[in-house]
Design a protein around this motif. Structure first.
Motif, mmCIF file in Angstrom:
data_model
loop_
_atom_site.group_PDB
_atom_site.id
_atom_site.type_symbol
_atom_site.label_atom_id
_atom_site.label_comp_id
_atom_site.label_asym_id
_atom_site.label_seq_id
_atom_site.Cartn_x
_atom_site.Cartn_y
_atom_site.Cartn_z
ATOM 1 N N ARG A 44 0.840 -1.288 -0.098
ATOM 2 C CA ARG A 44 0.210 -0.026 0.063
ATOM 3 C C ARG A 44 1.089 1.207 -0.038
ATOM 4 O O ARG A 44 1.706 1.367 0.815
ATOM 5 N N ILE A 45 0.601 2.077 -1.053
ATOM 6 C CA ILE A 45 1.271 3.385 -0.899
ATOM 7 C C ILE A 45 0.560 4.609 -0.768
ATOM 8 O O ILE A 45 -0.435 4.892 -1.665
ATOM 9 N N PHE A 46 0.884 5.231 0.311
ATOM 10 C CA PHE A 46 -0.035 6.281 0.813
ATOM 11 C C PHE A 46 0.454 7.721 0.087
ATOM 12 O O PHE A 46 1.423 7.762 -0.095
ATOM 13 N N PRO A 47 -0.653 8.478 0.104
ATOM 14 C CA PRO A 47 -0.148 9.917 -0.458
ATOM 15 C C PRO A 47 0.972 10.453 -0.103
ATOM 16 O O PRO A 47 1.293 10.483 1.289
ATOM 17 N N GLY A 48 1.876 10.851 -0.917
ATOM 18 C CA GLY A 48 2.998 11.777 -0.599
ATOM 19 C C GLY A 48 4.147 10.671 -0.126
ATOM 20 O O GLY A 48 5.440 11.108 0.070
ATOM 21 N N ALA A 49 4.110 9.247 -0.192
ATOM 22 C CA ALA A 49 5.189 8.247 0.225
ATOM 23 C C ALA A 49 6.036 8.034 -0.995
ATOM 24 O O ALA A 49 6.776 7.075 -0.653
ATOM 25 N N ALA A 50 5.426 8.132 -2.338
ATOM 26 C CA ALA A 50 6.136 7.788 -3.453
ATOM 27 C C ALA A 50 6.278 8.890 -4.606
ATOM 28 O O ALA A 50 5.384 9.640 -4.581
ATOM 29 N N GLU A 51 7.007 8.523 -5.343
ATOM 30 C CA GLU A 51 7.233 9.183 -6.552
ATOM 31 C C GLU A 51 6.764 8.467 -7.725
ATOM 32 O O GLU A 51 7.279 7.454 -8.029
ATOM 33 N N ILE A 52 6.132 9.253 -8.787
ATOM 34 C CA ILE A 52 5.794 8.509 -9.946
ATOM 35 C C ILE A 52 7.076 8.761 -10.844
ATOM 36 O O ILE A 52 7.302 9.833 -11.194
ATOM 37 N N LEU A 53 7.402 7.772 -11.397
ATOM 38 C CA LEU A 53 8.568 7.820 -12.511
ATOM 39 C C LEU A 53 8.170 7.693 -13.729
ATOM 40 O O LEU A 53 7.009 7.140 -14.147
#
Length: 88
Positions: A44-53
Motif C-alpha cells: 500500500r502506497i499512501f499519498p506523499g510516500a512515493a514518486e511517480i517515475l
C-alpha cells in the motif's frame, strides 16, 4: 504506472535503499483520489510516500512484475514460488 517509495516518508521516517524498488501500480479507475495506491505485489502506497517515475528505471519489484498483467513479464510467473507469491 511505475512508482518508487521516497527515501523520506511523510511521517518523517526513512526508507532504506533496499525497499526503494520500482512498483507497478494500476492507474485508479475513478476521478477521485484513492486513500492509497496498491502495487501488484500488495504494497500500500499512501499519498506523499512515493514518486511517480517517467519510465521503468531502477530496481524493479519482482513480485509486482510476476503478478502484473503485462505480457512482457509473463516469463516471471513460473518463478512465483521463489518470489513468495501464491498461485491464483
Amino acid at each position: 504506472m511505475v512508482v518508487r517509495l521516497k527515501s523520506r516518508q511523510p511521517d518523517g521516517s526513512v526508507v532504506g535503499e533496499s525497499r526503494r524498488v520500482c512498483h507497478l501500480v494500476a492507474v485508479p479507475d475513478s476521478d477521485s483520489m484513492p486513500e492509497f495506491l496498491v502495487g501488484y505485489c500488495g504494497v500500500r502506497i499512501f499519498p506523499g510516500a512515493a514518486e511517480i517515475l517517467p519510465a521503468a528505471v531502477g530496481m524493479p519489484c519482482e513480485p509486482c512484475m510476476a503478478r502484473s498483467p503485462i505480457s512482457a513479464f509473463a516469463m516471471l510467473r513460473q518463478f512465483r514460488d521463489r518470489l513468495g507469491i501464491q498461485s491464483p
